[in-house]
Design a protein around this motif. Structure first.
Motif, mmCIF file in Angstrom:
data_model
loop_
_atom_site.group_PDB
_atom_site.id
_atom_site.type_symbol
_atom_site.label_atom_id
_atom_site.label_comp_id
_atom_site.label_asym_id
_atom_site.label_seq_id
_atom_site.Cartn_x
_atom_site.Cartn_y
_atom_site.Cartn_z
ATOM 1 N N ALA A 156 -110.239 -32.305 2.339
ATOM 2 C CA ALA A 156 -111.681 -32.432 2.585
ATOM 3 C C ALA A 156 -112.361 -31.061 2.474
ATOM 4 C CB ALA A 156 -111.944 -33.031 3.958
ATOM 5 N N PRO A 157 -113.555 -30.999 1.882
ATOM 6 C CA PRO A 157 -114.213 -29.711 1.629
ATOM 7 C C PRO A 157 -115.025 -29.169 2.807
ATOM 8 C CG PRO A 157 -115.506 -31.467 0.670
ATOM 9 C CD PRO A 157 -114.282 -32.124 1.260
ATOM 10 N N PHE A 158 -114.683 -29.549 4.021
ATOM 11 C CA PHE A 158 -115.400 -29.052 5.191
ATOM 12 C C PHE A 158 -114.512 -29.206 6.418
ATOM 13 C CE2 PHE A 158 -116.430 -33.525 4.662
ATOM 14 C CZ PHE A 158 -116.230 -34.055 5.936
ATOM 15 N N LEU A 159 -114.902 -28.536 7.503
ATOM 16 C CA LEU A 159 -114.238 -28.733 8.781
ATOM 17 C C LEU A 159 -115.294 -28.895 9.870
ATOM 18 C CD1 LEU A 159 -114.397 -25.816 10.466
ATOM 19 C CD2 LEU A 159 -112.598 -25.181 8.877
ATOM 20 N N TRP A 160 -114.877 -29.437 10.995
ATOM 21 C CA TRP A 160 -115.763 -29.784 12.104
ATOM 22 C C TRP A 160 -115.389 -28.859 13.257
ATOM 23 C CZ3 TRP A 160 -120.227 -31.522 13.029
ATOM 24 C CH2 TRP A 160 -120.591 -32.337 14.093
ATOM 25 N N LEU A 161 -116.188 -27.811 13.453
ATOM 26 C CA LEU A 161 -115.854 -26.706 14.346
ATOM 27 C C LEU A 161 -116.523 -26.857 15.703
ATOM 28 C CD1 LEU A 161 -114.709 -23.785 14.819
ATOM 29 C CD2 LEU A 161 -116.859 -22.953 13.790
ATOM 30 N N LYS A 162 -115.722 -26.798 16.769
ATOM 31 C CA LYS A 162 -116.258 -26.822 18.126
ATOM 32 C C LYS A 162 -116.616 -25.404 18.549
ATOM 33 C CE LYS A 162 -115.418 -28.558 22.788
ATOM 34 N NZ LYS A 162 -114.492 -29.290 23.683
ATOM 35 N N LEU A 163 -117.808 -25.236 19.070
ATOM 36 C CA LEU A 163 -118.305 -23.908 19.415
ATOM 37 C C LEU A 163 -117.907 -23.533 20.842
ATOM 38 C CD1 LEU A 163 -121.891 -24.303 17.948
ATOM 39 C CD2 LEU A 163 -119.947 -23.147 16.881
ATOM 40 N N PRO A 164 -117.443 -22.301 21.033
ATOM 41 C CA PRO A 164 -117.137 -21.847 22.389
ATOM 42 C C PRO A 164 -118.416 -21.508 23.144
ATOM 43 C CG PRO A 164 -116.770 -20.068 20.828
ATOM 44 C CD PRO A 164 -117.136 -21.286 20.015
ATOM 45 N N GLU A 165 -118.315 -21.396 24.446
ATOM 46 C CA GLU A 165 -119.449 -20.953 25.257
ATOM 47 C C GLU A 165 -119.907 -19.577 24.783
ATOM 48 O OE1 GLU A 165 -121.130 -22.376 27.592
ATOM 49 O OE2 GLU A 165 -119.924 -24.043 28.325
ATOM 50 N N PRO A 166 -121.215 -19.298 24.793
ATOM 51 C CA PRO A 166 -122.320 -20.150 25.246
ATOM 52 C C PRO A 166 -123.066 -20.798 24.086
ATOM 53 C CG PRO A 166 -123.094 -17.903 25.085
ATOM 54 C CD PRO A 166 -121.668 -17.906 24.569
#
Length: 236
Positions: A156-166
């Motif tokens: 897949a040509p993308f990723l789903w990134l979870k952002l750290p605080e804040p």
């Protein structure tokens, strides 16, 4: 039962942006519900066609009420913007007419190009090369963002990134844009307001021309992630 929907749009294989692959049991349950309540299903398989996933399509589980949509722009070449719909036979003519009324129809030269690419086997060859290149880019992305929480798929040509605080999704998008990198915040994929917040962004990596260019962009994102809010003061 409460809202009486007539149509459901689904992306069960390599969902955009979560990259989720819906299990067979869930697909079968959705097909059964659709039959029981007279709901038509649109199955978007644009990224699924690249995944080599063997889970049966909704279109094979419920061919009597599923419209399967696919095309060449994601798996073959972005400029070849032609696609197709597989549907219950008695809807074929209505779809053709509706498509012409809404879009004016696909330009002949583009339709002919798509047809020749597919029928000659060239589209399949290009797709295989595209998947190889994407796999290399995915590996680069995984290496550069190692240690952070994200979902990715080898093809897949993308990723789903979870952002750290804040970080918040929109703020991170603005900070990345300020530094020359464009990402999609989670609001790009929401159809309406809701209580659920994911604090995620979608990072695409098919546009950079070289691995070096991709690495440079990912390094900018990593610096922002590591420095948190201090990397971005919110000023324009």
């Amino acid at each position: 039962q409460q809202q009486h929907p007539k149509l459901a749009f689904l992306m069960p294989t390599v969902h955009n942006p979560t990259l989720t692959i819906m299990p067979y049991e869930r697909r079968a349950a959705i097909a059964a519900i659709a039959r029981n309540h007279g709901v038509w299903l649109i199955e978007d398989d644009l990224y699924g066609g690249m995944a080599d996933d063997e889970t049966p399509l909704l279109a094979s589980i419920a061919p009597d009420r599923t419209f399967l949509v696919n095309g060449l722009s994601k798996s073959v070449a972005a400029g070849v913007r032609g696609g197709w719909i597989a549907c219950p036979p008695h809807f074929a003519q209505r779809i053709k007419v509706t498509h012409r009324m809404i879009t004016g129809g696909l330009p002949f030269i583009l339709a002919e190009t798509c047809a020749r690419l597919v029928q000659s086997g060239k589209a399949h060859e290009i797709r295989k090369e595209s998947v190889k290149d994407l796999s290399r880019r995915v590996q680069l992305a995984r290496e550069q963002l190692a240690g952070f929480d994200f979902e990715s798929h080898q093809h897949a040509p993308f990723l789903w990134l979870k952002l750290p605080e804040p970080w918040m999704s929109g703020t991170f998008k603005n900070a990345a844009y300020r530094d020359g990198v464009l990402v999609d915040d989670e609001d790009e994929f929401k159809t309406a307001r809701g209580e659920k917040t994911y604090y995620r962004v979608r990072v695409g990596f098919s546009s950079p021309k070289t691995g070096q260019e991709l690495t440079a962009g990912l390094m900018i994102l990593r610096r922002l992630l590591e420095n948190g809010g201090s990397a971005y003061d919110g000023e324009i």
